[in-house]
Design a protein around this motif. Sequence first.
Motif, PDB file in Angstrom:
ATOM      1  N   ALA A   1      -2.038  11.967  -5.081  1.00 33.04           N
ATOM      2  CA  ALA A   1      -0.719  11.365  -4.349  1.00 33.04           C
ATOM      3  C   ALA A   1       0.466  11.214  -4.668  1.00 33.04           C
ATOM      4  CB  ALA A   1      -1.338  10.324  -2.628  1.00 33.04           C
ATOM      5  N   ALA A   2       0.261  10.424  -6.105  1.00 30.96           N
ATOM      6  CA  ALA A   2       1.819  10.194  -6.716  1.00 30.96           C
ATOM      7  C   ALA A   2       2.431  11.245  -7.327  1.00 30.96           C
ATOM      8  CB  ALA A   2       1.211   9.477  -7.536  1.00 30.96           C
TER       9      ALA A   2
ATOM     10  N   ARG B   1      -1.860   0.586  -8.869  1.00 33.68           N
ATOM     11  CA  ARG B   1      -3.061  -0.005  -7.879  1.00 33.68           C
ATOM     12  C   ARG B   1      -4.376   0.911  -9.083  1.00 33.68           C
ATOM     13  NH1 ARG B   1      -1.247   2.029  -3.811  1.00 33.68           N
ATOM     14  NH2 ARG B   1      -1.431   0.083  -2.786  1.00 33.68           N
TER      15      ARG B   1
ATOM     16  N   GLU C   1      -8.300  10.737  -5.631  1.00 32.78           N
ATOM     17  CA  GLU C   1      -6.498  10.642  -5.004  1.00 32.78           C
ATOM     18  C   GLU C   1      -5.536   9.895  -5.008  1.00 32.78           C
ATOM     19  OE1 GLU C   1      -9.382   9.960  -1.437  1.00 32.78           O
ATOM     20  OE2 GLU C   1     -10.849  10.952  -2.026  1.00 32.78           O
ATOM     21  N   LEU C   2      -5.836   8.520  -5.321  1.00 34.43           N
ATOM     22  CA  LEU C   2      -4.434   7.852  -5.027  1.00 34.43           C
ATOM     23  C   LEU C   2      -3.363   8.984  -6.416  1.00 34.43           C
ATOM     24  CD1 LEU C   2      -5.560   4.698  -5.530  1.00 34.43           C
ATOM     25  CD2 LEU C   2      -3.889   5.645  -3.994  1.00 34.43           C
TER      26      LEU C   2
ATOM     27  N   THR D   1       1.031  -0.981   0.279  1.00 25.64           N
ATOM     28  CA  THR D   1      -0.284   0.074   0.297  1.00 25.64           C
ATOM     29  C   THR D   1       0.551   0.848  -0.025  1.00 25.64           C
ATOM     30  OG1 THR D   1      -0.304  -0.320   2.466  1.00 25.64           O
ATOM     31  CG2 THR D   1      -2.118  -1.338   1.327  1.00 25.64           C
ATOM     32  N   HIS D   2       2.519   0.854   0.027  1.00 24.91           N
ATOM     33  CA  HIS D   2       2.993   2.411  -0.047  1.00 24.91           C
ATOM     34  C   HIS D   2       2.663   3.478  -1.755  1.00 24.91           C
ATOM     35  CE1 HIS D   2       6.833   4.988   0.137  1.00 24.91           C
ATOM     36  NE2 HIS D   2       6.817   4.833   1.544  1.00 24.91           N
ATOM     37  N   ALA D   3       3.050   4.644  -1.203  1.00 26.36           N
ATOM     38  CA  ALA D   3       2.255   5.761  -2.193  1.00 26.36           C
ATOM     39  C   ALA D   3       3.752   5.433  -3.571  1.00 26.36           C
ATOM     40  CB  ALA D   3       2.760   7.479  -1.529  1.00 26.36           C
ATOM     41  N   THR D   4       3.953   4.916  -3.237  1.00 29.71           N
ATOM     42  CA  THR D   4       5.442   4.367  -4.266  1.00 29.71           C
ATOM     43  C   THR D   4       4.309   3.553  -5.708  1.00 29.71           C
ATOM     44  OG1 THR D   4       6.757   2.587  -3.419  1.00 29.71           O
ATOM     45  CG2 THR D   4       7.120   4.954  -3.513  1.00 29.71           C
ATOM     46  N   ARG D   5       3.548   2.988  -5.157  1.00 26.84           N
ATOM     47  CA  ARG D   5       3.141   2.115  -6.049  1.00 26.84           C
ATOM     48  C   ARG D   5       1.519   1.968  -6.445  1.00 26.84           C
ATOM     49  NH1 ARG D   5       4.253  -4.194  -4.759  1.00 26.84           N
ATOM     50  NH2 ARG D   5       3.470  -4.299  -6.459  1.00 26.84           N
ATOM     51  N   ASN D   6       1.367   3.727  -6.487  1.00 27.79           N
ATOM     52  CA  ASN D   6      -0.392   4.445  -6.318  1.00 27.79           C
ATOM     53  C   ASN D   6      -0.443   4.312  -8.220  1.00 27.79           C
ATOM     54  OD1 ASN D   6      -0.792   4.736  -3.975  1.00 27.79           O
ATOM     55  ND2 ASN D   6      -0.744   6.945  -3.702  1.00 27.79           N
ATOM     56  N   ARG D   7       0.680   4.060  -8.800  1.00 29.72           N
ATOM     57  CA  ARG D   7      -0.161   4.287 -10.470  1.00 29.72           C
ATOM     58  C   ARG D   7      -0.138   2.852 -10.585  1.00 29.72           C
ATOM     59  NH1 ARG D   7       0.449   9.081 -12.425  1.00 29.72           N
ATOM     60  NH2 ARG D   7       2.178  10.742 -11.123  1.00 29.72           N
TER      61      ARG D   7
END
Length: 109
Positions: free
Chosen positions: A107-108, A72, A103-104, A64-70
């Motif tokens: 944040a990315a 996700r 939102e993801l 769930t770390h933000a570096t994986r938002n795209r």
Amino acid sequence: SIGTSWGLTVERACFALAGVFDPSFKLIEDTEFILRLLDAGCAPKVVSEPLVEIHHYTDASRPTHATRNRERVGEIDRMLAAYSTFFARHPHTAAGLRTYSAELLRAAS
């Protein structure tokens, strides 16, 4: 988020109806699985006593770390397309996932 699945307990009969986790979803596998459970008619129930212990990880290895938002967001888009019939019956759920995706992405950036 639709998939607050930590501590999720699933009755055996529901696996026969919905199947098991889809390994092609690496980051939203719980959300996709819950969607299939709901689509198969498996209704959520409350278990009043704690049955699990949860460990939270805060480093970048965490799915769930933000570096994986795209990544996700890509999985959410794939799920929205794959289950378009379900989302046509539940447009509020699709809208919530699209809002979450936006939102993801913010944040990315």
